[in-house]
Design a protein around this motif. Structure first.
Motif, short mmCIF file in Angstrom:
data_model
loop_
_atom_site.label_atom_id
_atom_site.label_comp_id
_atom_site.label_asym_id
_atom_site.label_seq_id
_atom_site.Cartn_x
_atom_site.Cartn_y
_atom_site.Cartn_z
N ARG A 2 91.09 22.44 13.13
CA ARG A 2 89.61 22.49 14.10
C ARG A 2 89.18 23.71 14.91
O ARG A 2 89.54 24.31 15.01
CB ARG A 2 89.67 21.58 14.29
CG ARG A 2 90.32 20.36 13.83
CD ARG A 2 90.45 18.81 15.20
NE ARG A 2 88.59 18.94 15.11
CZ ARG A 2 88.61 18.79 16.77
NH1 ARG A 2 89.12 19.45 18.32
NH2 ARG A 2 86.94 18.43 17.05
N GLY A 4 85.10 25.61 16.19
CA GLY A 4 84.44 25.67 16.41
C GLY A 4 83.24 26.42 15.88
O GLY A 4 83.92 28.20 15.59
N VAL A 29 83.70 21.92 13.86
CA VAL A 29 82.42 21.63 14.94
C VAL A 29 81.62 22.77 15.48
O VAL A 29 81.92 23.63 15.46
CB VAL A 29 83.41 20.46 16.16
CG1 VAL A 29 82.03 20.58 17.66
CG2 VAL A 29 84.11 20.56 16.35
N ARG A 49 80.85 17.93 11.67
CA ARG A 49 80.53 17.12 12.69
C ARG A 49 79.31 18.08 14.13
O ARG A 49 80.45 19.16 14.46
CB ARG A 49 81.47 16.50 13.35
CG ARG A 49 81.20 16.15 14.78
CD ARG A 49 82.43 14.76 15.17
NE ARG A 49 83.77 15.27 15.66
CZ ARG A 49 83.76 16.21 16.68
NH1 ARG A 49 82.92 16.07 17.74
NH2 ARG A 49 84.85 16.77 16.67
N VAL A 51 77.29 19.33 17.16
CA VAL A 51 77.67 18.36 19.53
C VAL A 51 76.01 18.48 19.35
O VAL A 51 76.01 19.63 19.03
CB VAL A 51 78.98 18.57 19.38
CG1 VAL A 51 79.74 18.04 19.32
CG2 VAL A 51 79.03 20.23 20.17
N ALA A 56 80.03 22.12 24.49
CA ALA A 56 80.36 20.63 23.74
C ALA A 56 81.88 21.31 22.78
O ALA A 56 82.65 20.67 22.45
CB ALA A 56 79.33 19.86 22.92
N VAL A 57 81.21 22.30 22.33
CA VAL A 57 81.61 22.44 21.13
C VAL A 57 83.28 23.57 22.02
O VAL A 57 84.42 23.08 21.48
CB VAL A 57 81.52 24.64 20.63
CG1 VAL A 57 82.14 24.39 19.21
CG2 VAL A 57 80.49 23.45 19.28
N ASP A 60 85.64 20.30 22.85
CA ASP A 60 86.18 19.48 22.27
C ASP A 60 87.34 19.57 21.17
O ASP A 60 88.00 18.76 20.04
CB ASP A 60 85.34 19.55 20.79
CG ASP A 60 85.24 18.46 19.75
OD1 ASP A 60 85.89 17.91 18.95
OD2 ASP A 60 84.16 17.26 20.40
#
Length: 341
Positions: A2, A4, A29, A49, A51, A56-57, A60
């Protein structure tokens, strides 16, 4: 994995598409203050997705983060990502000023969190082959290296207002290529600049910038470097490197998309169409670069372009900026001393 992604402007959106095409990247993200940019990326990629903000990234649980925000946000975001223990990729430059860049270098020096700075030409197959030719000794002693970046059209005035000038935002790629391919350091720069009177000259005047520049570099082993850049090349996007040795010479960027016509009768090469911008000319380099970052984030390979590497190149941009402004040669030692480095 994942990833960011902070910032979804031109380069950030391009990176989103690249990551979406990597099979081992399961989710992006993303965040950007411009809602329409977020909506476009999430709708187009199928992996993104959104944010609310960079914090917030970083909260996550991402495996790595890419900073593609405006230059003046780089320093703060790098520090925040490293403090969160997240492997980081940041587009060049490290920060808006050399002083900020040195502060970032000091802040991350004691950390084992990798910070990779984006210099895609290090991953372009032709540039890689040119470097290999130099390092193998096949060219013999290098006499001259020439690097060129010709943009098809000027950036908006808002970009120029925060870019730091053409040497710092454009020529810096050439400076890095010269250092990386030759393995030598720049010791002195003599740079000049001009402004196209037909291409919004007031925009450059307002920002103390140029539309076309050239820089003559003296490298640590005596090799001569020649860098030429412009923001107004209507024929297309042109990125090339030539390395001339006493036994042989090589060039990167001589492909069918080269926006250059031969005046030799009977010669029809290159066949075109011409490269439109970095998104097509350097597409493969970006894919490799971001793929390598995922390996850096996973701890599988060493960081190929550290903060210290990027600052090594930034000194040349600082010297070129001062040289063009004062119309004189400037040594790297001079700009380092002025910055207290």
């Amino acid at each position: 994995m994942r990833i960011g992604l902070i910032g979804l402007g031109r380069i950030g959106a391009f990176h989103a598409d690249t990551f979406a095409g990597l099979d081992h990247v399961d989710e992006l993200v993303v965040t950007d203050p411009v809602a329409v940019s977020v909506e476009a990326v999430t709708a187009r990629t199928g992996k993104a997705r959104a944010v609310a903000d960079p914090a917030a990234v970083l909260a996550d649980g991402v495996d790595g983060v890419v900073i593609a925000a405006a230059t003046n946000a780089h320093a703060e975001l790098i520090r925040a990502a490293v403090d969160a223990g997240i492997p980081t990729f940041c587009e060049k430059p490290v920060a808006g000023t050399i002083a900020e860049s040195l502060a970032v270098e000091a802040a991350v020096a004691g950390s084992d969190v990798p910070v990779q700075i984006g210099y895609p030409r290090r991953f372009d197959p032709a540039f890689v082959a040119a470097r290999a030719a130099v390092r193998s000794g096949a060219l013999g002693r290098i006499t001259t290296v020439r690097s060129t970046t010709l943009d098809p059209a000027p950036p908006p005035a808002a970009y120029l207002a925060v870019s730091g000038g053409i040497f710092r935002d454009c020529s810096v790629h050439d400076f890095d290529a010269v250092r990386w391919v030759t393995g030598q350091e720049v010791v002195e720069v003599h740079a000049v600049g001009s402004v196209d009177p037909d291409a919004a000259p007031e925009m450059y005047a307002d920002n103390g910038d140029f539309s076309s520049v050239s820089a003559l570099l003296t490298l640590s082993d005596g090799t001569i470097g020649v860098v030429s850049d412009t923001r107004t090349n209507g024929a297309g996007y042109d990125v090339r490197l030539e390395v001339h040795g006493v036994r042989d010479a090589v060039a990167a960027g001589l492909d069918e998309g080269l926006p250059l016509r031969s005046t030799q009768p009977g010669i029809s090469w290159p066949g075109g169409p011409a490269h439109g911008f970095f998104m097509d000319r350097l597409a493969q380099a970006f894919r490799v670069e971001l793929g390598v970052f995922t390996q850096v984030a996973a701890g599988e390979v060493d960081n190929p372009c550290t903060v210290a590497d990027a600052i090594g190149t930034a000194w040349t941009a600082e010297a070129a900026t001062l040289s063009a402004a004062q119309r004189r040669p400037v040594t790297i030692a001079e700009v380092r001393a002025a910055a207290g480095a």
